[in-house]
Design a protein around this motif. Structure first.
Motif, PDB file in Angstrom:
ATOM      1  N   LYS A 122     -34.701-124.329 -14.041  1.00  0.00           N
ATOM      2  CA  LYS A 122     -34.784-123.384 -15.150  1.00  0.00           C
ATOM      3  C   LYS A 122     -36.221-123.147 -15.606  1.00  0.00           C
ATOM      4  CE  LYS A 122     -30.428-125.081 -17.168  1.00  0.00           C
ATOM      5  NZ  LYS A 122     -29.801-125.601 -18.420  1.00  0.00           N
ATOM      6  N   ILE A 123     -37.161-123.963 -15.091  1.00  0.00           N
ATOM      7  CA  ILE A 123     -38.530-123.974 -15.600  1.00  0.00           C
ATOM      8  C   ILE A 123     -39.512-123.385 -14.596  1.00  0.00           C
ATOM      9  CG2 ILE A 123     -40.447-125.465 -16.310  1.00  0.00           C
ATOM     10  CD1 ILE A 123     -38.328-127.464 -17.322  1.00  0.00           C
ATOM     11  N   GLU A 124     -40.365-122.500 -15.086  1.00  0.00           N
ATOM     12  CA  GLU A 124     -41.523-122.041 -14.319  1.00  0.00           C
ATOM     13  C   GLU A 124     -42.768-122.467 -15.087  1.00  0.00           C
ATOM     14  OE1 GLU A 124     -43.791-118.015 -12.663  1.00  0.00           O
ATOM     15  OE2 GLU A 124     -41.842-117.837 -13.678  1.00  0.00           O
ATOM     16  N   PHE A 125     -43.457-123.469 -14.572  1.00  0.00           N
ATOM     17  CA  PHE A 125     -44.674-123.941 -15.226  1.00  0.00           C
ATOM     18  C   PHE A 125     -45.882-123.254 -14.598  1.00  0.00           C
ATOM     19  CE2 PHE A 125     -48.402-126.739 -15.333  1.00  0.00           C
ATOM     20  CZ  PHE A 125     -48.563-126.872 -16.713  1.00  0.00           C
ATOM     21  N   ILE A 126     -46.761-122.717 -15.456  1.00  0.00           N
ATOM     22  CA  ILE A 126     -47.961-122.036 -14.988  1.00  0.00           C
ATOM     23  C   ILE A 126     -49.173-122.724 -15.594  1.00  0.00           C
ATOM     24  CG2 ILE A 126     -49.216-119.855 -14.881  1.00  0.00           C
ATOM     25  CD1 ILE A 126     -46.534-118.415 -15.274  1.00  0.00           C
ATOM     26  N   GLU A 127     -50.032-123.275 -14.712  1.00  0.00           N
ATOM     27  CA  GLU A 127     -51.256-123.927 -15.178  1.00  0.00           C
ATOM     28  C   GLU A 127     -52.344-122.870 -15.346  1.00  0.00           C
ATOM     29  OE1 GLU A 127     -54.495-127.361 -13.772  1.00  0.00           O
ATOM     30  OE2 GLU A 127     -52.864-126.749 -12.437  1.00  0.00           O
ATOM     31  N   SER A 128     -52.622-122.531 -16.599  1.00  0.00           N
ATOM     32  CA  SER A 128     -53.574-121.453 -16.864  1.00  0.00           C
ATOM     33  C   SER A 128     -53.764-121.300 -18.368  1.00  0.00           C
ATOM     34  CB  SER A 128     -53.036-120.132 -16.306  1.00  0.00           C
ATOM     35  OG  SER A 128     -53.822-119.030 -16.722  1.00  0.00           O
ATOM     36  N   PRO A 129     -54.902-120.735 -18.785  1.00  0.00           N
ATOM     37  CA  PRO A 129     -54.958-120.232 -20.165  1.00  0.00           C
ATOM     38  C   PRO A 129     -53.854-119.206 -20.351  1.00  0.00           C
ATOM     39  CG  PRO A 129     -57.139-120.260 -19.170  1.00  0.00           C
ATOM     40  CD  PRO A 129     -56.164-120.543 -18.068  1.00  0.00           C
TER      41      PRO A 129
END
Length: 238
Positions: A122-129
């Motif tokens: 269920k999760i989309e993690f995005i490493e970013s500002p």
């Protein structure tokens, strides 16, 4: 597992430790999912543990999302993922949450618990500002008004910028929640030099200015509530 009294780091609005502990032990801890307790314990030793969502605010957000029948949401500021995991546990099986944060190492602390809970899909993690990601989402017209809910627990200097973008991404009638809007109760103080601990000082003026701006924004209906460190609920009107 550590005792809850040892793992909790008070940093919210209620200044009476006894009263806050009563609140937690009476209505929060008995209903907190075990996997969230484990993540809270894993976060407690982190030097920035106070960044994490408080368990009472997590409980409130979970109930709010259920009342709103939220299926698609976005989270700006994830840290170790307590509120992100709470959201994923709350969403229906086909629900989706996008989580944005610059600190992948902090997220990796929570990732094993996310995987263990069976909600990673269920999760989309995005490493970013966050701002570039929000702008990228807005490049696709299909994303406008497609989110039911948003939760912001990130750099306070950009609260206004997040608000402008999320107002376009969240549907009419949808809700945006901003965390830490009472800033440990210091927003009523007349001067920043009166604030302790000193780490609270740099963002004090940003919180106050945002509170002033959101109070007169005709595009939203708001309520600033004394849960956790203060939360401002914004319902998009048009």
């Amino acid at each position: 597992m550590k005792n809850d009294k040892q793992t909790f780091v008070p940093h919210g609005v209620l200044q009476s430790p006894e009263l806050y502990q009563y609140l937690l032990e009476t209505s929060v801890y008995p209903r907190e999912p075990e996997i969230l307790k484990q993540l809270r314990d894993a976060t407690a030793s982190h030097p920035l543990a106070y960044y994490g969502a408080t368990p009472d605010s997590g409980q409130f957000l979970s109930l709010l999302m259920k009342l709103l029948n939220v299926k698609k949401t976005i989270e700006v500021g994830v840290f170790t993922g307590y509120s992100l995991l709470m959201t994923a546990l709350t969403l229906p099986e086909d629900g989706k949450v996008i989580g944005i944060d610059i600190d992948r190492k902090a997220y990796d602390i929570g990732l094993p618990f996310i995987k263990k809970s069976g909600v990673e899909h269920k999760i989309e993690f995005i490493e970013s500002p966050a701002l570039p990601i929000l702008d990228k989402l807005l490049e696709d017209p299909a994303n406008e008004g497609s989110f039911d809910f948003a939760f912001v627990d990130a750099d306070k200097s950009n609260s206004g910028n997040y608000h402008e973008r999320l107002l376009k991404l969240v549907k009419v009638g949808g809700v945006i929640v901003f965390d830490n809007t009472l800033w440990a109760g210091t927003v009523s103080l007349p001067d920043v030099s009166m604030i302790f601990p000193e780490r609270k000082r740099p963002n004090w003026s940003h919180v106050i200015e945002f509170n002033k701006a959101i109070a007169v924004d005709p595009r939203v209906e708001i309520s600033l509530i004394p849960v956790g460190d203060g939360m401002t609920l914004c319902r998009r009107l048009y």
